[in-house]
Design a protein around this motif. Structure first.
Motif, PDB file in Angstrom:
ATOM      1  N   ALA A  31       0.846  -1.201   0.000  1.00  0.00           N
ATOM      2  CA  ALA A  31       0.000   0.000   0.000  1.00  0.00           C
ATOM      3  C   ALA A  31       0.874   1.241   0.000  1.00  0.00           C
ATOM      4  N   LEU A  32       0.272   2.343  -0.418  1.00  0.00           N
ATOM      5  CA  LEU A  32       0.879   3.657  -0.257  1.00  0.00           C
ATOM      6  C   LEU A  32       0.696   4.076   1.200  1.00  0.00           C
ATOM      7  N   SER A  33       1.786   4.297   1.910  1.00  0.00           N
ATOM      8  CA  SER A  33       1.699   4.627   3.329  1.00  0.00           C
ATOM      9  C   SER A  33       1.774   6.117   3.600  1.00  0.00           C
ATOM     10  N   SER A  34       2.242   6.899   2.656  1.00  0.00           N
ATOM     11  CA  SER A  34       2.237   8.352   2.827  1.00  0.00           C
ATOM     12  C   SER A  34       0.925   8.907   2.291  1.00  0.00           C
ATOM     13  N   GLY A  35       0.744  10.224   2.388  1.00  0.00           N
ATOM     14  CA  GLY A  35      -0.529  10.833   2.023  1.00  0.00           C
ATOM     15  C   GLY A  35      -0.802  10.798   0.529  1.00  0.00           C
ATOM     16  N   ALA A  42       6.895   9.855  -1.819  1.00  0.00           N
ATOM     17  CA  ALA A  42       5.824   8.931  -1.441  1.00  0.00           C
ATOM     18  C   ALA A  42       6.458   7.630  -0.975  1.00  0.00           C
ATOM     19  N   VAL A  43       5.915   7.059   0.094  1.00  0.00           N
ATOM     20  CA  VAL A  43       6.435   5.818   0.661  1.00  0.00           C
ATOM     21  C   VAL A  43       5.446   4.702   0.376  1.00  0.00           C
ATOM     22  N   ILE A  44       5.917   3.665  -0.308  1.00  0.00           N
ATOM     23  CA  ILE A  44       5.118   2.472  -0.597  1.00  0.00           C
ATOM     24  C   ILE A  44       5.750   1.318   0.161  1.00  0.00           C
ATOM     25  N   VAL A 118       4.132   2.323  -9.810  1.00  0.00           N
ATOM     26  CA  VAL A 118       4.764   1.381  -8.877  1.00  0.00           C
ATOM     27  C   VAL A 118       3.717   0.464  -8.254  1.00  0.00           C
ATOM     28  N   LEU A 119       2.558   1.011  -7.879  1.00  0.00           N
ATOM     29  CA  LEU A 119       1.511   0.176  -7.289  1.00  0.00           C
ATOM     30  C   LEU A 119       0.995  -0.852  -8.297  1.00  0.00           C
ATOM     31  N   ARG A 120       0.854  -0.451  -9.575  1.00  0.00           N
ATOM     32  CA  ARG A 120       0.424  -1.411 -10.591  1.00  0.00           C
ATOM     33  C   ARG A 120       1.456  -2.519 -10.757  1.00  0.00           C
ATOM     34  N   ALA A 121       2.726  -2.132 -10.731  1.00  0.00           N
ATOM     35  CA  ALA A 121       3.786  -3.132 -10.873  1.00  0.00           C
ATOM     36  C   ALA A 121       3.758  -4.132  -9.716  1.00  0.00           C
ATOM     37  N   LEU A 122       3.564  -3.651  -8.506  1.00  0.00           N
ATOM     38  CA  LEU A 122       3.470  -4.558  -7.362  1.00  0.00           C
ATOM     39  C   LEU A 122       2.253  -5.460  -7.472  1.00  0.00           C
TER      40      LEU A 122
END
Length: 485
Positions: A31-35, A42-44, A118-122
C-alpha cells in the motif's frame, strides 16, 4: 488439580494467540503509506513473505541492500523493464520490522503517475495484494509487536491535531498504558495461582494459612488502584476527542460574535435581530495545545416562534452534555441588586453544572471600560472576564482562562499514570473492579466461586490489551485506520 488445569488452559490460549495471524494467510500486502496527492516523496510499503522477491524484481541491480539501510535503486516495471522511477529502498527482514514479517519500503517521487505505476507493478507480482485499512498494524498486533492499547495509540497519533493529543497518543503507543494493565494482569495471575494452591493443598498442610490473607490484601490494593484509575475525570477521553464547550446566554449578548472571534472567521451569522441563531454551530479549535469543540447555540429565552423554540431546546440539550460552558452576558445591562447576577447566571446553567467561564461582553459600551461601581461584587461567580467582541479587548484574558480550564479538564498527558482514552477500556475496567469486589465478598464463603471472580477480572484486563477475546474487537479498532498503516 484446578491449578494444573488453569495453567494448561492459559498455555493453550497463548499458543493459539501466537499461532494465529488474522487476515494474513501467508500472502503479502502492499500500500501507499504516505498521504495521497502530489508530494515530494511517497512511501510504498510491503509486508509478507514475498516482500524480498518483490523488492529484488522491481529494483536494479536486484541485489538487496543491507537490512535497514537506505539504498538508491532504479525501480522498473517487471513486465517491460521500463524505468518507473529512481528512488530509495530499504529492506526489513523478519522479525525486526514493524509487523514482524519481511517488509520493504520504496521511497519514490510523489507524483500521482509514479505512485500509480509502482503500485500497478506490485499488483502484477504473484502473491501480492493491496492492503486493507489498518492491516499493517493488525499484523503487527498478531506478530506481538504491540498490544491493542498500543494499536489504539498509533491510530490516535495519526489523527492527533494538537500537541497534547500527540503527547498522549505517543505515550500510549509506546506501551505505557499496556504495561500498566499487564502489571495488573500479572498481579491477578499470581494471586489466582496462590489461591488455587491454597484450595488444592491446604488440607495437606503444605500451604500456609497466611496465603489467603495475602491474596485478599493484594486484591484489595489492586481494586483500589484500578478504581483510582477509573476516577480520572475522563481526562484521557476528553483530550482524545476534544473538550465540548458550549456558548450560552440570552439573545443578542454576542454569542455568535464570540464564536467568530475565537475561530477568527465568520463561522456564525451575526445580526442585531434577536434570535438569529436557531441551530447549533460547531467549530473545532486548538487552544494552548488542547482540542476544543466549541458550539454556538440559540439565545435562551421563552420563545414563541416554533423554529426558535426548537433552537432553544437544542441549546439546553447541548448544555446538559457540555464539558465546559462559556456563559455570555451583556456587561452594559447587568442586574444591580445583590445576588441578581448569580441568579441570572443560574437560570442559564444546567444543574449540576460543568465548569463555567462567565464572559461579560460589550465592554466597549462601559464608561471607562470598567464595570460601574453599583454592579454587585459579592456574588459567588465562576471565573469571570470582561470582553469586547467588537474591539477584541479582553481576548487574551479569556484565552488564559479557557486554557486553564482545558488544562484542568485534560490534565498533563506526560505526568503521572497514563490516562484512559477509550470507553472500551472504562467498560472492562469497571467490570474488573466489580469482579474484585465480589471476590472479597465471597472469599470467606466459597473459595471456588471467589477464584472465578479473579479469573473474570483477569479476563477483562486481557480484553483491553488483546491477550484474550481479541477477535471480536479487532475489526472495530482497525476499521478507522488509513490504508497503508
Amino acid at each position: 488439580m484446578a491449578l494444573r488445569r488453569a495453567l494448561r488452559a492459559a498455555g493453550g490460549r497463548w499458543v493459539q494467540r501466537l499461532c494465529s495471524v488474522s487476515g494474513g494467510g501467508g500472502d503479502t500486502i502492499f500500500a501507499l503509506s504516505s498521504g495521497q496527492g502530489r508530494c515530494g516523496v511517497a512511501v510504498i510499503r510491503t509486508s509478507g513473505p514475498a516482500s524480498r522477491g518483490a523488492l529484488q524484481t522491481l529494483t536494479q541491480p536486484p541485489r538487496l541492500p543491507p537490512p535497514r539501510v537506505l539504498a538508491l535503486r532504479r525501480i522498473r516495471d517487471p513486465d517491460t523493464s521500463e524505468t518507473l522511477d529512481r528512488g530509495l529502498v530499504v529492506w526489513f527482514p523478519a522479525p525486526q520490522s514493524f509487523t514482524g514479517e519481511d517488509c520493504a519500503e520504496l521511497h519514490v517521487h510523489g507524483g500521482p503517475a509514479v505512485v500509480r505505476g509502482v503500485l500497478r507493478a506490485l499488483g502484477r507480482l504473484p502473491g501480492l495484494r493491496p492492503a486493507e485499512p489498518g492491516e499493517f498494524t493488525r499484523r503487527a498486533f498478531h506478530g506481538g509487536k504491540l498490544d491493542l492499547t498500543g494499536a489504539e495509540g498509533l491510530g490516535d497519533l495519526i489523527r492527533a491535531e494538537t500537541e497534547a493529543q500527540r503527547r498522549q497518543a505517543l505515550r500510549q503507543m509506546e506501551g505505557e498504558l499496556g504495561q500498566l494493565y499487564q502489571r495488573w494482569t500479572e498481579t491477578l495471575t499470581q494471586a489466582l495461582a496462590h489461591l488455587e494452591a491454597f484450595i488444592d493443598f491446604s488440607e495437606d498442610d503444605n500451604v500456609e494459612e497466611e496465603v489467603l490473607a495475602r491474596v485478599t490484601a493484594t486484591v484489595r490494593g489492586l481494586e483500589q488502584e484500578m478504581g483510582a484509575h477509573l476516577r480520572d475525570g475522563r481526562r484521557g477521553e476528553l483530550l482524545r476527542g476534544g473538550v465540548h464547550a458550549v456558548i450560552a446566554g440570552p439573545p443578542n449578548v454576542g454569542k455568535s460574535s464570540l464564536l467568530n472571534l475565537l475561530c477568527q472567521r465568520p463561522a456564525a451569522i451575526v445580526s442585531p435581530v434577536a434570535g438569529t441563531t436557531r441551530d447549533v454551530v460547531e467549530v473545532a479549535l486548538n487552544v494552548g495545545g488542547y482540542p476544543l469543540v466549541l458550539s454556538d447555540t440559540a439565545g435562551l429565552r421563552d420563545a414563541t416562534d416554533p423554529v426558535e423554540q426548537e433552537g432553544v431546546t437544542r441549546a439546553r440539550d447541548r448544555l446538559q452534555r457540555a464539558d465546559l460552558i462559556l456563559a455570555v452576558l451583556d456587561a452594559s445591562a447587568l442586574p444591580t441588586q445583590r445576588g441578581g447576577l448569580a441568579a441570572t447566571l443560574g437560570s442559564l446553567l444546567p444543574s449540576p453544572s460543568p465548569p463555567c467561564i462567565l464572559v461579560l461582553n460589550k465592554a466597549d459600551l462601559l464608561p471607562g471600560g470598567a464595570l460601574p461601581a453599583s454592579c454587585p461584587q459579592g456574588d459567588p461567580l465562576p471565573p469571570t472576564t470582561l470582553l469586547s467582541c467588537k474591539t477584541g479587548e479582553g481576548l487574551d484574558r479569556l484565552l488564559e482562562l479557557l486554557g486553564g480550564q482545558l488544562e484542568r479538564l485534560c490534565g498533563d498527558p506526560l505526568a503521572g499514570c497514563p490516562s484512559l482514552t477509550q470507553s472500551r477500556h472504562s467498560h472492562h475496567l469497571s467490570a474488573g473492579v466489580t469482579a474484585l469486589g465480589r471476590f472479597r465478598r465471597d472469599c470467606h464463603l466459597d473459595l471456588g466461586l471467589a477464584a472465578e471472580w479473579l479469573r473474570l477480572a483477569r479476563r477483562h484486563l486481557g480484553r483491553i490489551t488483546g491477550q484474550v477475546g481479541a477477535e471480536e474487537v479487532l475489526d472495530i479498532i482497525f476499521r478507522d485506520f488509513c490504508i497503508g498503516k
